[in-house]
Design a protein around this motif. Structure first.
Motif, PDB file in Angstrom:
ATOM      1  N   TYR A 485       0.842  -1.191   0.000  1.00 56.29           N
ATOM      2  CA  TYR A 485       0.000   0.000   0.000  1.00 56.29           C
ATOM      3  C   TYR A 485       0.879   1.243   0.000  1.00 56.29           C
ATOM      4  N   ASP A 486       0.561   2.166  -0.865  1.00 55.94           N
ATOM      5  CA  ASP A 486       1.291   3.422  -0.976  1.00 55.94           C
ATOM      6  C   ASP A 486       0.363   4.552  -0.534  1.00 55.94           C
ATOM      7  N   PRO A 487       0.588   5.159   0.631  1.00 53.02           N
ATOM      8  CA  PRO A 487      -0.327   6.223   1.082  1.00 53.02           C
ATOM      9  C   PRO A 487      -0.247   7.490   0.262  1.00 53.02           C
ATOM     10  N   ALA A 492      -7.447   5.141  -6.893  1.00 53.57           N
ATOM     11  CA  ALA A 492      -7.700   4.624  -8.235  1.00 53.57           C
ATOM     12  C   ALA A 492      -6.450   3.996  -8.846  1.00 53.57           C
ATOM     13  N   ALA A 493      -5.276   4.523  -8.482  1.00 48.75           N
ATOM     14  CA  ALA A 493      -4.042   3.980  -9.047  1.00 48.75           C
ATOM     15  C   ALA A 493      -3.611   2.681  -8.377  1.00 48.75           C
ATOM     16  N   LYS A 671      -6.869  -4.051   3.217  1.00 47.91           N
ATOM     17  CA  LYS A 671      -7.484  -3.527   4.446  1.00 47.91           C
ATOM     18  C   LYS A 671      -7.229  -2.031   4.585  1.00 47.91           C
ATOM     19  N   LEU A 672      -5.999  -1.617   4.316  1.00 44.01           N
ATOM     20  CA  LEU A 672      -5.677  -0.192   4.407  1.00 44.01           C
ATOM     21  C   LEU A 672      -6.450   0.615   3.367  1.00 44.01           C
ATOM     22  N   ARG A 673      -6.602   0.064   2.168  1.00 41.75           N
ATOM     23  CA  ARG A 673      -7.373   0.771   1.141  1.00 41.75           C
ATOM     24  C   ARG A 673      -8.849   0.883   1.528  1.00 41.75           C
TER      25      ARG A 673
END
Length: 690
Positions: A485-487, A492-493, A671-673
């Motif tokens: 996950y990239d905050p 969308a990306a 989960k983070l998304r």
């Protein structure tokens, strides 16, 4: 016949030696043995078989290499330890006789001094080796520099640690070697690049430290003694490489007034060039380089004309080389699904001019020491703060018109809650009322400085205004992977195919479940109320019957009850024909309503789908999309299973481990998304209500 081997003369019994045997062999005490091992870099070893390594029946716990102990037999520090031991006996004898003056004279004049210069040269034959081992040294020395003085930590040790660490910081400021920094729970992490070596250390926050007795400060003091000598050697070599005099000039009075970094004055033949390098705006050098390049280009043009070569191609190549020399290369992955490549960091010139054109004022509530160090390391030569924070500031006047940025770490308060500004005395700097804003100045929170240096560019200051919710402060050393996950990136990306639609369906189904649950609860409450009313009515009937005194035949009453039960059962069942009739009636009602809607749509001149709202079509699209995604996943799994059948057992196990770790990471990212999706949805709802 072969020679008989004696037990304990070969193998692990010969290669290893216990700590007790080592102390007896060196003829020193256990604390001196620990100090000697720390200085020489000798640590305990774990043998494969402790029973074979120990010559006694009881298994020992601590073992050393026999060669390391033999190497210590010729150490010059052993003689110093023995001299200290004999001096301690003389002092104890003098104190026993009551000769206090002789004891103080012996301790002052005849105490042997330990020098670790030869140990540093032995352990670090090259300067690069010393730089590689500098991480732990800097972390421990910065820790002791922030500790309060006590019986375990003398003030001389703290002052020495502060001095050598400030000298190292001045080198980083002069050369713009600092690259990244991160605010964590433990403290502030820094990373610098010196002669191609990345050095990272941790500096604790300046809170009140409680010195506990659980920590063995004698061992830590031994490490501090070694690390101060090491950092002194490193600082001398670094300052000499710049042509600076070491140690730098130190002002004791300004240091007592809280100047810290400003208490040092760099001296040497290259001191005048250092501020120019920090400012990064040397127009003369640019003009000279342009002049030289034009002369070289004219000569090249003449040679090209004489040779009759095509000039346009060469001009293009010259332009491309100039552009490549000016800009830093960026590495792009060959495939779109490949991992992101590490990009090169900023050069010294770029990092040295990040905050060069600014004049920054640090408020009293902001941490002055780390902010001053970072701002000066990235080019800001004009840093001011309040006189209460110490000496050495560019300006103590908060109303100075030269200030462009002010770092504030307090929330905005209403005008009535602000205290009045203190009255300025004669000769003092005029005070500003707390919470007021000087026009023409940018106010930011301290995180703006850290995020800007980690990004390598100046970020928008309005995102870091006082009182605003700050963006997440992310570690600059954690690189986002393709699965994780990239905050920083948008949802969308990062979302997989169909993930957003499935999440909306799940949220819609959850809301429908909640609505149905609420309806069921309402129905249950209504039923309870109806039962209560019926019970009250039956109680009234029973009371009336008791008052009337009616005589009832028990046998007849039983027969009546059986008949009633059979009749009620028949009424409840209703037969199959009744169910079919009710279903046909429902179908007829649905057909009538649909026909009515079609007539209304025809009368209005609209298609029937617009009147229906497109709910059926949306449901069909979502179901078809979910089926496509499931079919695609099924095909990928089948293809993967076919490929795994062609692999060997070892490669298949390795692939399964990789797939397990990737799936675990992707589940955490999902989960983070989902959390982020809910937060963004809640924020949109709040904005819509406003």
């Amino acid at each position: 016949m072969g020679k008989i081997k004696k037990k304990g003369n070969s193998g692990q019994a010969k290669n290893y030696i216990t700590r007790t045997q080592a102390v007896r062999k060196l003829q020193i005490t256990l604390p001196d043995f620990r100090r000697l091992c720390i200085f020489k870099g000798i640590y305990p070893r774990e043998p494969r078989n402790k029973k074979k390594a120990s010559k006694t029946s009881t298994p020992n716990t601590t073992f050393y290499y026999t060669k390391d102990i033999q190497y210590l037999l010729h150490e010059p520090l052993l003689a110093k330890f023995r001299d200290q031991k004999s001096l301690a006996k003389k002092i104890a004898r003098s104190l026993g006789r009551g000769e206090v003056s002789d004891a103080s004279r012996l301790e002052k004049n005849h105490a042997p001094k330990l020098t670790l210069d030869h140990v540093i040269k032995e352990r670090y034959p090259t300067f690069i080796d010393a730089l590689r081992d500098l991480d732990d040294a800097l972390s421990l020395l910065f820790l002791f520099a922030n500790l309060p003085s006590s019986s375990h930590v003398p003030p001389k040790t703290i002052a020495l640690c502060q001095r050598v660490t400030h000298e190292f910081q001045h080198y980083l400021i002069a050369t713009n070697s600092l690259r990244k920094s991160f605010l964590s729970i433990k403290g502030i992490y820094y990373q610098a690049t010196i002669q191609g070596q990345d050095i990272m250390w941790l500096v604790p926050y300046r809170f009140v430290q409680r010195v506990n007795g659980d920590v063995d400060y004698r061992i830590m003091a031994t490490f501090v003694e070694f690390y101060t000598t090491l950092l002194g050697f490193v600082n001398y070599r670094l300052y000499s490489s710049l042509g600076l005099r070491y140690p730098p000039k130190f002002d004791t009075r300004s240091d007592e007034n809280g100047a810290e970094l400003a208490a040092f004055t760099l001296e040497g033949r290259s001191v005048g060039n250092v501020p120019k390098a920090i400012e990064g705006n040397n127009t003369k050098s640019n003009a000279l380089s342009n002049q030289v390049s034009s002369e070289v280009q004219s000569k090249v043009d003449k040679v090209i004309q004489d040779a009759g070569l095509d000039q346009t191609k060469d001009e293009k190549t010259v332009e491309t080389t100039e552009e490549s020399n000016d800009a830093i290369d960026k590495f792009e992955p060959a495939a779109p699904e490949a991992d992101t490549l590490d990009q090169p960091d900023l050069s010294a010139a770029d990092s040295g001019s990040l905050f060069a054109p600014f004049t920054v004022y640090i408020s009293r509530e902001a941490p002055k020491a780390p902010l001053e160090f970072i701002l000066r390391a990235f080019g800001c030569t004009r840093v001011g703060w309040d006189a209460v924070s110490g000496d050495g500031a560019f300006t103590h006047d908060e109303t100075d018109t030269r200030i462009t940025h002010q770092i504030v770490d307090r929330p905005p308060l209403p005008e009535g809650a602000l205290p009045a500004a203190p009255a300025a005395k004669d000769g003092d700097v005029p005070q500003v009322k707390p919470g007021t804003r000087v026009p023409g100045r940018t106010y930011v929170q301290p995180q703006w400085v850290w995020d800007s240096i980690n990004e390598g560019r100046l970020l928008r200051p309005d995102l870091y205004a006082p009182g605003t919710t700050l963006p997440p402060h992310l570690s600059p050393w954690v690189k986002p992977s393709r699965v994780g996950y990239d905050p920083k990136a948008s949802l969308a990306a990062q979302e997989e195919e169909g993930e957003a639609e499935l999440a909306e369906e799940d949220s819609g189904s959850d809301e429908e479940m909640e609505d149905e649950k609420d309806d069921k609860d309402d129905k249950v409450d209504e039923k309870k109320n109806g039962d209560a009313k019926a019970a009250e009515a039956s109680d009234d009937d029973d009371s009336e019957e008791e008052d009337g005194g009616m005589d009832v035949d028990l046998a007849n009453s039983d027969e009546d009850e059986e008949e009633d039960d059979s009749e009620s059962a028949d009424e409840d069942f209703g037969g199959f024909e009744d169910d079919a009739a009710s279903e046909s009636e429902d179908d007829e009602e649905a057909a009538r309503s649909r026909h009515q809607k079609e007539l209304e749509a025809e009368a209005a001149g609209l298609p029937f789908s617009s009147i229906n709202g497109g709910a059926d079509e949306k449901a069909k699209k979502k179901s078809s999309q979910a089926k496509k995604i499931a079919a695609k996943k099924r095909k990928e799994e089948e293809e993967l299973e076919r490929q795994k059948m062609m692999m060997s057992r070892k490669k298949r196990k390795l692939l399964e481990k990789m797939m397990y770790s990737n799936k675990k990471q992707s589940d955490e990212a999902a989960k983070l998304r989902s959390k982020r999706r809910k937060l963004e949805k809640g924020e949109k709802g709040e904005k819509g209500e406003k």
